[in-house]
Design an enzyme around this catalytic site. Structure first.
Site, PDB file in Angstrom:
ATOM      1  N   HIS A  87     -14.918   2.126  -1.401  1.00 44.33           N
ATOM      2  CA  HIS A  87     -13.859   1.222  -0.943  1.00 44.33           C
ATOM      3  C   HIS A  87     -12.792   1.943  -0.135  1.00 44.33           C
ATOM      4  O   HIS A  87     -11.678   1.441   0.007  1.00 44.33           O
ATOM      5  CB  HIS A  87     -13.226   0.511  -2.153  1.00 44.33           C
ATOM      6  CG  HIS A  87     -14.191  -0.381  -2.853  1.00 44.33           C
ATOM      7  ND1 HIS A  87     -14.004  -0.828  -4.138  1.00 44.33           N
ATOM      8  CD2 HIS A  87     -15.372  -0.918  -2.444  1.00 44.33           C
ATOM      9  CE1 HIS A  87     -15.027  -1.602  -4.490  1.00 44.33           C
ATOM     10  NE2 HIS A  87     -15.870  -1.661  -3.491  1.00 44.33           N
TER      11      HIS A  87
ATOM     12  N   CYS B 280      -1.231   2.296  16.413  1.00 39.54           N
ATOM     13  CA  CYS B 280      -2.302   3.251  16.685  1.00 39.54           C
ATOM     14  C   CYS B 280      -1.921   4.141  17.871  1.00 39.54           C
ATOM     15  O   CYS B 280      -1.593   3.655  18.942  1.00 39.54           O
ATOM     16  CB  CYS B 280      -3.588   2.484  17.023  1.00 39.54           C
ATOM     17  SG  CYS B 280      -4.932   3.566  17.520  1.00 39.54           S
TER      18      CYS B 280
ATOM     19  N   CYS C 260      -7.067   2.436  12.832  1.00 38.95           N
ATOM     20  CA  CYS C 260      -6.564   1.379  13.703  1.00 38.95           C
ATOM     21  C   CYS C 260      -7.051   0.030  13.183  1.00 38.95           C
ATOM     22  O   CYS C 260      -8.195  -0.102  12.742  1.00 38.95           O
ATOM     23  CB  CYS C 260      -7.062   1.591  15.132  1.00 38.95           C
ATOM     24  SG  CYS C 260      -6.377   0.365  16.281  1.00 38.95           S
TER      25      CYS C 260
ATOM     26  N   TYR D  39       0.824  -1.220   0.000  1.00 32.98           N
ATOM     27  CA  TYR D  39       0.000   0.000   0.000  1.00 32.98           C
ATOM     28  C   TYR D  39       0.856   1.268   0.000  1.00 32.98           C
ATOM     29  O   TYR D  39       0.465   2.292  -0.551  1.00 32.98           O
ATOM     30  CB  TYR D  39      -0.995  -0.034   1.172  1.00 32.98           C
ATOM     31  CG  TYR D  39      -2.165  -0.937   0.832  1.00 32.98           C
ATOM     32  CD1 TYR D  39      -2.190  -2.279   1.226  1.00 32.98           C
ATOM     33  CD2 TYR D  39      -3.204  -0.479   0.033  1.00 32.98           C
ATOM     34  CE1 TYR D  39      -3.230  -3.117   0.845  1.00 32.98           C
ATOM     35  CE2 TYR D  39      -4.252  -1.313  -0.346  1.00 32.98           C
ATOM     36  CZ  TYR D  39      -4.244  -2.633   0.057  1.00 32.98           C
ATOM     37  OH  TYR D  39      -5.262  -3.462  -0.339  1.00 32.98           O
TER      38      TYR D  39
ATOM     39  N   CYS E 257      -5.024   3.560  20.889  1.00 32.53           N
ATOM     40  CA  CYS E 257      -5.046   2.381  21.766  1.00 32.53           C
ATOM     41  C   CYS E 257      -3.634   1.900  22.050  1.00 32.53           C
ATOM     42  O   CYS E 257      -3.394   1.090  22.929  1.00 32.53           O
ATOM     43  CB  CYS E 257      -5.885   1.262  21.139  1.00 32.53           C
ATOM     44  SG  CYS E 257      -5.133   0.487  19.701  1.00 32.53           S
TER      45      CYS E 257
ATOM     46  N   ARG F  21       1.467   1.905  -3.542  1.00 31.80           N
ATOM     47  CA  ARG F  21       0.295   2.453  -4.241  1.00 31.80           C
ATOM     48  C   ARG F  21       0.049   3.899  -3.829  1.00 31.80           C
ATOM     49  O   ARG F  21      -0.368   4.732  -4.635  1.00 31.80           O
ATOM     50  CB  ARG F  21      -0.937   1.584  -3.955  1.00 31.80           C
ATOM     51  CG  ARG F  21      -0.863   0.234  -4.639  1.00 31.80           C
ATOM     52  CD  ARG F  21      -2.124  -0.561  -4.476  1.00 31.80           C
ATOM     53  NE  ARG F  21      -3.278   0.147  -5.023  1.00 31.80           N
ATOM     54  CZ  ARG F  21      -4.526  -0.185  -4.709  1.00 31.80           C
ATOM     55  NH1 ARG F  21      -4.757  -1.174  -3.864  1.00 31.80           N
ATOM     56  NH2 ARG F  21      -5.539   0.483  -5.227  1.00 31.80           N
TER      57      ARG F  21
ATOM     58  N   CYS G   9     -11.337  -0.018  18.415  1.00 26.63           N
ATOM     59  CA  CYS G   9     -10.653   1.222  18.831  1.00 26.63           C
ATOM     60  C   CYS G   9     -11.247   2.408  18.067  1.00 26.63           C
ATOM     61  O   CYS G   9     -11.568   3.437  18.656  1.00 26.63           O
ATOM     62  CB  CYS G   9      -9.161   1.087  18.540  1.00 26.63           C
ATOM     63  SG  CYS G   9      -8.261   2.632  18.596  1.00 26.63           S
TER      64      CYS G   9
HETATM   65  N1  APR Z   1     -10.621   4.227 -19.617  1.00 27.91           N
HETATM   66  C1  APR Z   1     -11.736   3.566 -19.201  1.00 27.91           C
HETATM   67  N2  APR Z   1     -11.731   2.286 -18.767  1.00 27.91           N
HETATM   68  C2  APR Z   1     -10.549   1.650 -18.772  1.00 27.91           C
HETATM   69  C3  APR Z   1      -9.341   2.252 -19.195  1.00 27.91           C
HETATM   70  C4  APR Z   1      -9.412   3.604 -19.628  1.00 27.91           C
HETATM   71  N3  APR Z   1      -8.311   4.255 -20.048  1.00 27.91           N
HETATM   72  N4  APR Z   1      -8.320   1.341 -19.078  1.00 27.91           N
HETATM   73  C5  APR Z   1      -8.891   0.206 -18.592  1.00 27.91           C
HETATM   74  N5  APR Z   1     -10.219   0.378 -18.419  1.00 27.91           N
HETATM   75  C6  APR Z   1     -11.230  -0.572 -17.917  1.00 27.91           C
HETATM   76  C7  APR Z   1     -10.873  -2.032 -18.078  1.00 27.91           C
HETATM   77  O1  APR Z   1     -11.303  -2.502 -19.352  1.00 27.91           O
HETATM   78  C8  APR Z   1     -11.698  -2.657 -16.947  1.00 27.91           C
HETATM   79  O2  APR Z   1     -13.024  -2.972 -17.403  1.00 27.91           O
HETATM   80  O3  APR Z   1     -11.305  -0.358 -16.531  1.00 27.91           O
HETATM   81  C9  APR Z   1     -11.797  -1.534 -15.911  1.00 27.91           C
HETATM   82  C10 APR Z   1     -10.959  -1.804 -14.682  1.00 27.91           C
HETATM   83  O4  APR Z   1     -11.508  -2.940 -14.052  1.00 27.91           O
HETATM   84  P1  APR Z   1     -10.813  -3.463 -12.701  1.00 27.91           P
HETATM   85  O5  APR Z   1      -9.339  -3.507 -12.921  1.00 27.91           O
HETATM   86  O6  APR Z   1     -11.533  -4.692 -12.274  1.00 27.91           O
HETATM   87  O7  APR Z   1     -11.066  -2.264 -11.659  1.00 27.91           O
HETATM   88  P2  APR Z   1     -12.415  -1.994 -10.867  1.00 27.91           P
HETATM   89  O8  APR Z   1     -13.617  -2.351 -11.694  1.00 27.91           O
HETATM   90  O9  APR Z   1     -12.319  -0.614 -10.352  1.00 27.91           O
HETATM   91  O10 APR Z   1     -12.292  -3.037  -9.631  1.00 27.91           O
HETATM   92  C11 APR Z   1     -13.297  -2.971  -8.649  1.00 27.91           C
HETATM   93  O11 APR Z   1     -12.045  -4.528  -7.275  1.00 27.91           O
HETATM   94  O12 APR Z   1      -9.882  -5.062  -6.665  1.00 27.91           O
HETATM   95  C12 APR Z   1     -11.077  -4.520  -6.218  1.00 27.91           C
HETATM   96  O13 APR Z   1     -11.449  -2.915  -4.575  1.00 27.91           O
HETATM   97  C13 APR Z   1     -10.851  -3.099  -5.827  1.00 27.91           C
HETATM   98  O14 APR Z   1     -12.146  -1.115  -6.319  1.00 27.91           O
HETATM   99  C14 APR Z   1     -11.599  -2.295  -6.882  1.00 27.91           C
HETATM  100  C15 APR Z   1     -12.690  -3.258  -7.309  1.00 27.91           C
END
Ligand code: APR
Length: 306
Positions: free
Chosen positions: A121, A197, A129, A67, A200, A70, A134
């Protein structure tokens, strides 16, 4: 202008209530990886070995480093024209609510009004925490609590390399976090050195994101339900950059349809939103950053170069 865009615009201009479901594809043009498409995070990593409470309990240092990376990528990314177009729509007189699955903070940095943005999400930049009882939360944390630990010179590491939230790649350790390389080795961090945390004082802090198997934030769900249960119809649902693979988020599109919404999908993958097959009133194939500003132009004007 294509006939489809023309048709969409005429409906847009008659729409009084609009809702959008936003996914990782919205931020793809900002350089952030999606999850399931090509180059997606869950393609190079097993989501269940990272994005679950069990994974965090088993190896908090690894989950934190994932994370942290990210967070750094998100901090170094910039909102794109689609984020700005949606933010402008939220500021217009049209009743609009964005339901975002994204945790990258880019909609917020595009000045999307918080009351019109529901983070289903959570947010990479909320710390909380790990003991739910907590209840401690630290919103908008951008000074990474873990990476500085990584900057502690391991034997033979360059002691001057200091990681900060804005230049992740200066620190060799952060480069080591390159999660696109499934075989990368991460420096090990003793749990005692991970952020704890301050309230706590016994449990670890964790990223304020919803992990698989966890429920969505109840306050957010209540706000979303209030929007849908208002006794006015919903005229338009925008489904932007999502595979519609994860529930309950993906279920909102049907809820909108049940309230009369017509559905516009924006995705380069013609197969996306498969569950919507036949129920996509418009399908705009391509990059959200390119397409969404054109779709919303009648209501938001020109957002390029904002
Ligand atoms: N513009 C629009 N759509 C796009 C682009 C772009 N430039 N590039 C890729 N995509 C599309 C892909 O084709 C796909 O359908 O975006 C989508 C991304 O899908 P995921 O990777 O599954 O992401 P998401 O749908 O946000 O995932 C939902 O899953 O992993 C968990 O919590 C996480 O919030 C996330 C949730």
């Amino acid at each position: 202008k294509s006939a489809m865009l023309e048709d969409f615009h005429s409906h847009l201009l008659k729409s009084r209530r609009i809702v959008a479901l936003l996914g990782a594809g919205l931020s793809a043009s900002s350089g952030l990886p999606t999850f399931r498409g090509a180059g997606g995070l869950w393609r190079t990593h097993d989501a269940t070995s990272i994005a679950t409470p069990q994974a965090f309990a088993a190896d908090p240092a690894f989950v934190w480093q994932f994370y942290s990376y990210r967070r750094h990528m998100a901090l170094n990314a910039k909102p794109n024209a689609a984020h700005y177009a949606l933010a402008q729509l939220a500021k217009s007189t049209t009743k609009f609510l964005a339901l975002s699955q994204n945790v990258d903070g880019l909609s917020q940095r595009a000045h999307h009004p918080p009351s019109k943005l529901k983070l289903l999400h959570g947010n990479l930049f909320d710390l909380k925490c790990s003991d739910a009882k907590c209840g401690y939360r630290e919103p908008n944390n951008t000074t990474d609590p873990v990476v500085p630990i990584l900057a502690i010179p391991q034997s033979g590491q360059d002691p001057t390399a200091t990681a900060t939230a804005t230049e992740p790649n200066t620190n060799p350790l952060i480069r080591g976090l390159d999660i696109s390389n499934p075989n990368h080795t991460l420096p090990s961090i003793p749990t005692a050195s991970l952020p704890h945390c301050p309230q706590c004082r016994k449990s670890l802090l964790r990223p304020g994101v919803v992990w698989f198997g966890e429920s969505l934030p109840t306050d957010v769900l209540a706000d979303v339900d209030a929007f849908f249960s208002a006794d006015e119809p919903i005229d338009l649902m925008l489904v932007v950059g999502t595979s519609s693979a994860v529930y309950p988020a993906a279920g909102y599109t049907q809820v909108a349809r049940n309230k009369g919404a017509r559905v516009a999908v924006v995705n380069p993958d013609p197969g996306s939103g498969r569950a919507l097959d036949g129920k996509r009133d418009w399908f705009f194939c391509g990059d959200a950053a390119e397409i969404l500003p054109e779709m919303l132009r009648p209501l938001v004007g020109d957002v390029r170069g904002v």
